[in-house]
Motif scaffolding. Structure first.
Motif, PDB file in Angstrom:
ATOM      1  N   TYR A  61      18.383   8.407  18.350  1.00  0.00           N
ATOM      2  CA  TYR A  61      19.115   9.238  17.392  1.00  0.00           C
ATOM      3  C   TYR A  61      18.469   9.097  16.019  1.00  0.00           C
ATOM      4  CZ  TYR A  61      21.311   4.815  15.995  1.00  0.00           C
ATOM      5  OH  TYR A  61      21.525   3.532  15.568  1.00  0.00           O
ATOM      6  N   LEU A  62      18.707  10.089  15.187  1.00  0.00           N
ATOM      7  CA  LEU A  62      18.235  10.065  13.806  1.00  0.00           C
ATOM      8  C   LEU A  62      19.384   9.645  12.900  1.00  0.00           C
ATOM      9  CD1 LEU A  62      16.146  13.375  13.644  1.00  0.00           C
ATOM     10  CD2 LEU A  62      15.292  11.035  13.866  1.00  0.00           C
TER      11      LEU A  62
ATOM     12  N   ILE B  71      15.936  11.576  21.967  1.00  0.00           N
ATOM     13  CA  ILE B  71      16.965  12.236  21.166  1.00  0.00           C
ATOM     14  C   ILE B  71      17.463  13.481  21.890  1.00  0.00           C
ATOM     15  CG2 ILE B  71      17.438  13.430  18.997  1.00  0.00           C
ATOM     16  CD1 ILE B  71      15.394  11.612  17.678  1.00  0.00           C
ATOM     17  N   HIS B  72      18.760  13.583  22.074  1.00  0.00           N
ATOM     18  CA  HIS B  72      19.361  14.727  22.756  1.00  0.00           C
ATOM     19  C   HIS B  72      20.227  15.585  21.832  1.00  0.00           C
ATOM     20  CE1 HIS B  72      18.026  13.422  26.734  1.00  0.00           C
ATOM     21  NE2 HIS B  72      18.364  12.198  26.382  1.00  0.00           N
TER      22      HIS B  72
ATOM     23  N   LEU C 234      10.067  22.551  14.314  1.00  0.00           N
ATOM     24  CA  LEU C 234      10.905  21.558  14.986  1.00  0.00           C
ATOM     25  C   LEU C 234      10.479  21.487  16.447  1.00  0.00           C
ATOM     26  CD1 LEU C 234      13.218  19.573  15.211  1.00  0.00           C
ATOM     27  CD2 LEU C 234      14.795  21.511  15.453  1.00  0.00           C
ATOM     28  N   PHE C 235       9.874  20.346  16.818  1.00  0.00           N
ATOM     29  CA  PHE C 235       9.457  20.103  18.193  1.00  0.00           C
ATOM     30  C   PHE C 235      10.379  19.040  18.786  1.00  0.00           C
ATOM     31  CE2 PHE C 235       5.671  21.304  15.806  1.00  0.00           C
ATOM     32  CZ  PHE C 235       5.150  22.330  16.584  1.00  0.00           C
ATOM     33  N   ALA C 236      11.097  19.404  19.839  1.00  0.00           N
ATOM     34  CA  ALA C 236      12.051  18.449  20.416  1.00  0.00           C
ATOM     35  C   ALA C 236      12.144  18.582  21.925  1.00  0.00           C
ATOM     36  CB  ALA C 236      13.426  18.650  19.780  1.00  0.00           C
TER      37      ALA C 236
ATOM     38  N   CYS D 150      20.363  19.582  21.232  1.00  0.00           N
ATOM     39  CA  CYS D 150      21.482  20.400  20.766  1.00  0.00           C
ATOM     40  C   CYS D 150      21.523  20.321  19.244  1.00  0.00           C
ATOM     41  CB  CYS D 150      22.796  19.898  21.350  1.00  0.00           C
ATOM     42  SG  CYS D 150      22.890  20.012  23.154  1.00  0.00           S
ATOM     43  N   ILE D 151      21.698  21.464  18.605  1.00  0.00           N
ATOM     44  CA  ILE D 151      21.793  21.522  17.154  1.00  0.00           C
ATOM     45  C   ILE D 151      23.220  21.887  16.786  1.00  0.00           C
ATOM     46  CG2 ILE D 151      20.988  22.705  15.074  1.00  0.00           C
ATOM     47  CD1 ILE D 151      18.296  22.998  16.325  1.00  0.00           C
TER      48      ILE D 151
END
Length: 437
Positions: free
Chosen positions: A135-136, A156-157, A172-174, A191-192
């Motif tokens: 997580y951030l 990170i999800h 944004l690369f995720a 998820c944003i």
């Protein structure tokens, strides 16, 4: 002075070789500006050069953690040493290098980002690709100058709510590790939270796990060049269509269904689109002759990959309108029994892959079809009982492969006169070792 080594499938320059003279000049500049030097050259007496601005760590032989207290002007830090201990590195950088603009920590076994990361107010690039970060911290919302956030293949999800405050964010690369194979392949992203529409400067979004709220706000991201979305349900397609037509610069699009039974209802595409990948079932008539899906993109489309489309009608007559197509991949895309490539179709196609179409019995190639083909792959076509007629018209090929074939089909290949003087590869369905011929 830069020599071209390789082009991509679109003909764009992909790789260069540096001339010896240019290389010597580049090395000299790196030494003068203390950029890109080896750690043992950069560290003198266990202390970093105080006037250093850029540091690239490669094959670190000494512990430099205590040395960061002496360097306050560092602007760029890139590590190429995946074994470097990360426990105290980030807090030291955050405390002593407040003006950092590039922080690239790809591959480091980092599990946690300290809250102090928010103190790097000048940060433009943060790279945590292939890390163990889960997580951030909330303080990430302070990085108002951040342009690139790379979380690809991290743990990170879900992103914190404050991520939507980073209005300058462009890339944004995720994307997570793709699960693929014979079963339905799933790509996953992040998820944003509510507020995705605030990120109006985004040019790259890979990959987004769409939800009810985020799919509605996608329409605000009109600067997107590259978009990859996962977990798409049929009920989202209307909002997705409304968003796509508002993206005049979009060149790459990936749409992945939530499961193999969800139907991707797409009617039109942005005229700027060059690369399209659809992973999921398509409704009947999507690729019929009267289809409007590719209307307006006939000249621009270069790459098309269809997976699990489960089409019943022959898609080739419709796809043949894409005259500049260079890459065409089918994976469980067609349930019919016959495909025919007619004369003049796909004049610029270079790479063709047809895999996992169990009902396909006959594949025919007419003289003059796919005149520029370089690579041809056939795999898991269990019903095919003859070598494709017209295969000789494609010779010579740079690559020809037959994968997951039966021993009976292998005998036919050995008996085929068109393949006697041709190099090709194959694998058998019973998991025999690869053979070359």
């Amino acid at each position: 002075m830069l020599q071209l080594v390789r082009r991509n499938a679109f003909g764009r320059m992909k790789r260069f070789r540096m001339h010896d003279i240019i290389r010597e000049l580049a090395v000299d500049l790196c030494q003068n500006y203390r950029f890109g030097v080896k750690s043992e050259d950069y560290i003198c007496g266990g202390t970093l050069h105080r006037d250093g601005r850029r540091l690239v760590v490669h094959k670190l032989k000494k512990d430099i953690h205590h040395s960061f207290s002496s360097i306050h002007g560092l602007r760029t830090f890139i590590t190429l040493d995946k074994s470097m201990p990360p426990l105290t590195l980030l807090p030291l950088i955050s405390e002593n290098s407040r003006y950092m603009t590039v922080l690239e920590l790809t591959g480091l076994p980092i599990e946690k980002i300290p809250d102090a990361i928010g103190d790097l107010f000048n940060l433009r690039h943060l790279g945590l690709r292939d890390s163990k970060v889960r997580y951030l911290p909330k303080s990430i919302e302070k990085l108002l100058n951040l342009l690139t956030l790379d979380l690809c293949r991290s743990d990170i999800h879900e992103l914190p709510r404050g991520i939507v405050k980073l209005k300058k964010l462009r890339h944004l690369f995720a994307e997570k590790e793709t699960v693929s194979g014979r079963d339905f392949g799933l790509s996953s992203g992040v998820c944003i939270p509510i507020g995705l529409g605030n990120l109006t400067n985004l040019q790259t979004l890979q990959a987004l796990e769409v939800q009810d709220e985020s799919i509605k706000q996608l329409v605000e991201l009109r600067q997107l060049r590259s978009l990859k979305i996962c977990n798409v349900k049929g009920i989202y397609c209307e909002h997705l269509h409304e968003s796509l037509v508002q993206m005049p610069f979009l060149s790459y699009l990936y749409v992945g269904a939530s499961d193999k039974n969800e139907v991707l209802m797409l009617n039109t595409l942005p005229t700027s689109l060059q690369k399209l990948r659809l992973n999921g079932r398509l409704p009947e008539g999507t690729l019929s002759r009267g289809s409007t899906l590719f209307q307006g993109v006939e000249q621009n489309m270069y790459s098309l990959r269809l997976s699990w489309s489960q089409l019943r009608e022959d898609p080739l007559p419709s796809l043949s309108q894409l005259v500049n197509l260079t890459v065409l991949h089918f994976f469980r895309a067609y349930n019919g029994e016959k495909l025919t490539f007619l004369t003049g179709w796909f004049p610029n196609l270079k790479h063709l892959s047809l895999r996992d179409m169990p009902n396909l019995k006959r594949l025919e190639i007419k003289l003059g079809a796919m005149a520029t083909l370089e690579s041809f792959t056939l795999g898991s076509l269990n019903s095919m009982a003859e070598v494709p007629p017209g295969l000789e018209f494609l010779m010579p090929l740079q690559y020809l492969g037959f994968f997951q074939i039966t021993r009976d089909f292998l005998k036919l290949l050995y008996q085929c006169p068109q393949l006697v003087c041709t190099q090709w590869q194959h694998t058998l369905r019973d998991d025999d070792d690869d053979d070359d011929r």
